[in-house]
Scaffold this motif. Structure first.
Motif, PDB file in Angstrom:
ATOM      1  N   ALA A 201       1.010  -1.143  -0.106  1.00  0.00           N
ATOM      2  CA  ALA A 201      -0.036  -0.099   0.014  1.00  0.00           C
ATOM      3  C   ALA A 201       0.959   1.233  -0.066  1.00  0.00           C
ATOM      4  O   ALA A 201       0.462   2.432  -0.726  1.00  0.00           O
ATOM      5  CB  ALA A 201      -1.160   0.006   1.154  1.00  0.00           C
ATOM      6  N   THR A 204       2.639   1.627  -3.629  1.00  0.00           N
ATOM      7  CA  THR A 204       1.600   2.350  -4.446  1.00  0.00           C
ATOM      8  C   THR A 204       1.114   3.542  -4.129  1.00  0.00           C
ATOM      9  O   THR A 204       1.223   4.407  -5.210  1.00  0.00           O
ATOM     10  CB  THR A 204       0.331   1.191  -4.240  1.00  0.00           C
ATOM     11  N   SER A 205       0.944   3.929  -2.787  1.00  0.00           N
ATOM     12  CA  SER A 205       0.690   5.411  -2.623  1.00  0.00           C
ATOM     13  C   SER A 205       1.739   6.249  -3.209  1.00  0.00           C
ATOM     14  O   SER A 205       1.382   7.420  -3.527  1.00  0.00           O
ATOM     15  CB  SER A 205       0.524   5.645  -1.006  1.00  0.00           C
TER      16      SER A 205
ATOM     17  N   ALA B  39      -8.190  -3.169  -2.732  1.00  0.00           N
ATOM     18  CA  ALA B  39      -7.749  -2.644  -4.066  1.00  0.00           C
ATOM     19  C   ALA B  39      -8.551  -2.678  -4.994  1.00  0.00           C
ATOM     20  O   ALA B  39      -8.705  -1.544  -5.804  1.00  0.00           O
ATOM     21  CB  ALA B  39      -6.680  -3.850  -4.790  1.00  0.00           C
ATOM     22  N   ALA B  42     -10.592   0.469  -4.433  1.00  0.00           N
ATOM     23  CA  ALA B  42      -9.979   1.719  -4.636  1.00  0.00           C
ATOM     24  C   ALA B  42      -9.915   1.775  -6.408  1.00  0.00           C
ATOM     25  O   ALA B  42      -9.968   2.935  -6.790  1.00  0.00           O
ATOM     26  CB  ALA B  42      -8.455   1.652  -4.272  1.00  0.00           C
ATOM     27  N   THR B  43      -9.794   0.831  -7.101  1.00  0.00           N
ATOM     28  CA  THR B  43      -9.989   0.970  -8.532  1.00  0.00           C
ATOM     29  C   THR B  43     -11.092   1.391  -8.914  1.00  0.00           C
ATOM     30  O   THR B  43     -11.235   2.233  -9.785  1.00  0.00           O
ATOM     31  CB  THR B  43      -9.539  -0.367  -9.235  1.00  0.00           C
ATOM     32  N   PHE B  89      -3.236   0.156  -8.498  1.00  0.00           N
ATOM     33  CA  PHE B  89      -4.121  -0.653  -7.434  1.00  0.00           C
ATOM     34  C   PHE B  89      -4.172  -2.049  -8.058  1.00  0.00           C
ATOM     35  O   PHE B  89      -3.915  -3.101  -7.091  1.00  0.00           O
ATOM     36  CB  PHE B  89      -5.526  -0.304  -7.276  1.00  0.00           C
TER      37      PHE B  89
END
Lengths: 277, 274
Positions: A201, A204-205, B39, B42-43, B89
């Protein structure tokens, strides 16, 4: 009265609470051991440094050899410093990802529970981490930025293209701005890592926040909302600080990057204190 | 001879029921960790909300653009562009599907339960691809309709217009292929940060570097064959300029990269110690 007051602590009578600076020193020492003893924390920065210096040197070489083929207008617009630091975003991503890993490595291995058992003052743990990661990022950034600068300018002068030296107007400020930007990216990564606690995470952020989001946002025509938000993304603040051509000026851009770091630091401190590990 | 008597009853297990059992265990592992729903939501949020924002923001700029700019305006790509962010994501999910198991050590349990490693990987890829494809295709269509309604009265597309259905379903396929690429990179690298850095490097950083370091006619032509650049042509309605490859050829190029990664992943997962 005094006997009763002493009773609960009687077992630890010999262990008066250590002075604050001692505790801070111990926390720093612990964080330093953890930082330097991970092989990945040695290899990744090393490879990243070599890669980012190499990439920018080869880009400069290409631009330097092409210089004699440019027309007069393009020659006048040739920016020896901009050409040199075209790939600063690579360094930014490297620092963001490394900073994130400093925090998430410990959550991944479960070491964080030992760390917090050894030093229950969680704010102190975070502060020690931030100080050391910040110093390490600063040192690494100095190496990257100045090596990039000296190799790049040497290549340019070798090809008889315009080049600048350290004493020229704005050059040192530009280099220090780059160092500041990279250090800030490292700290943004660190605090994001503490907030999200997972390597996936956090990385990715970092890619999303530092690279993809600003590029995407650039494609939107500015309206009332985006005009007051998009310039404050870290990438745009960094650009602004280094090129000072639109909207914000270098001073506010420096402050804006600092604000990102401080706000994330506060959020990380709150979440570290409030959450179970 | 008689020592093997204990294994006799297992001889009769047919391939299809074995595959079904593996697929079921992969499905349990996929749905029971938090990263999956996280994920994918989020996508969905990025793609659908992004489509509305992009449609809304581009309506004004379209009306103000020159005739040439209006002709080059691609209403489908414009609203689906948020996929460039959303692919991070899906990619992270693909990587985690594999590396999460290596991090927790569950991979050893998996291989003890199913020593046919190729079968494990194939079923995992299948389950992952089906779920991600279904979700991403649904969100692409939602994003398309929402984005077009935000775009009108500027130039907008209907689902029946030429190339539109291909582009919108191509968006779902693109995200699925990115996820699969991520998954196979995860098998190769086995560490979350390393695999993520490799994936994002290939998708986002490589095209920029490649074009800037070795510029020229050849690299410019090769640029559109980079995995991300080729695949993104799937959700363009208009194919011109840097996006001349077309939807299906573009997806085909990306699929070829996925196939190469898959080949390497299958070869290595059979050979390496877990």
């Amino acid at each position: 009265m005094s006997a009763r007051a002493a009773a609960p602590g009687a077992g630890s009578a010999g262990h008066a609470p250590p002075a604050g600076y001692r505790r801070a020193g111990a926390a720093l020492a612990a964080e330093w051991i953890k930082l330097r003893s991970l092989r990945s924390m040695l290899l990744t920065p090393l490879l990243g440094t070599v890669a980012s210096i190499g990439v920018s040197a080869s880009a400069v070489r290409h631009n330097a050899t092409g210089y004699s083929h440019l027309d007069a207008v393009q020659k006048a617009q040739f920016d020896p410093l901009g050409t040199n630091f075209n790939f600063v975003v690579l360094g930014i991503l490297l620092f963001g990802a490394l900073g994130a890993l400093v925090a998430t490595n410990e959550y991944g291995s479960g070491l964080i529970r030992t760390t917090l058992a050894a030093t229950p003052q969680r704010g102190l743990v975070l502060a020690a981490k931030a100080v050391l990661a910040g110093l390490a990022a600063f040192a690494l950034a100095v190496v990257i930025v100045f090596t990039t600068f000296f190799t790049g300018q040497a290549i340019l002068s070798g090809a008889h293209a315009p080049h600048v030296s350290l004493g020229d107007h704005y050059v040192l400020a530009h280099l220090l701005g780059n160092v500041y930007y990279m250090t800030a990216a490292g700290l943004i990564g660190l605090f994001t890592g503490v907030l999200v606690r997972s390597a996936a995470a956090a990385i990715t952020s970092m890619f999303g926040l530092l690279l993809v989001l600003p590029v995407l946002a650039d494609k939107i025509t500015p309206d009332a909302v985006t005009r007051h938000t998009v310039p404050y993304l870290p990438l745009n603040l960094g650009d602004e600080m280094l090129h000072h051509h639109q909207g914000l000026s270098p001073g506010p851009a420096v402050a804006g990057l600092a604000a990102w770091v401080l706000v994330l630091a506060a959020a990380a401190a709150l979440s570290l204190r409030g959450r179970d590990a | 001879m008689s020592a093997q008597a204990g294994t006799v009853p297992h001889r009769g297990i047919r391939l299809d029921s074995r595959l079904r059992a593996t697929a079921r265990s992969e499905w349990i592992k996929f749905r029971s960790v938090r990263s999956g729903p996280l994920a994918l939501s989020a996508t969905a949020l990025t793609v659908v909300a992004g489509a509305w924002l992009l449609g809304d923001a581009n309506r004004g700029s379209y009306l103000a653009a020159s005739p040439a700019g209006q002709a080059a305006f691609d209403p489908v790509f414009t609203v689906l562009q948020a996929i460039e962010l959303a692919q991070l994501f899906v990619g992270a999910l693909g990587v985690l599907t594999v590396t999460g198991e290596y991090a927790s050590g569950l991979i050893r349990g998996t291989f003890v339960a199913t020593p046919q490693r190729a079968q494990v990987l194939a079923m995992r890829a299948l389950v992952f691809a089906v779920v991600v494809w279904a979700c991403c295709t649904a969100m692409s269509f939602a994003a398309f309709f929402l984005g077009q309604s935000a775009l009108s009265p500027a130039k907008h597309a209907g689902i029946g217009d030429p190339g539109v259905l291909t582009a919108v379903s191509g968006a779902g396929l693109y995200l699925t292929l990115v996820g699969l690429l991520a998954m196979f990179i995860g098998v190769l690298v086995r560490h979350t940060p390393g695999a993520l850095a490799a994936l994002f490097g290939i998708l986002i950083v490589l095209p920029v570097l490649f074009l800037s370091i070795i510029p020229g006619k050849i690299t410019q032509n090769l640029g559109e064959y980079m995995p991300g650049q080729a695949g993104e042509q799937a959700f363009h309605q208009l194919h011109s300029g840097a996006y001349a490859l077309g939807s299906w050829p573009g997806l085909g190029v990306l699929a070829a990269y996925v196939a190469v990664a898959a080949f390497a992943a299958f070869a290595l997962i059979l050979k390496r110690d877990a």
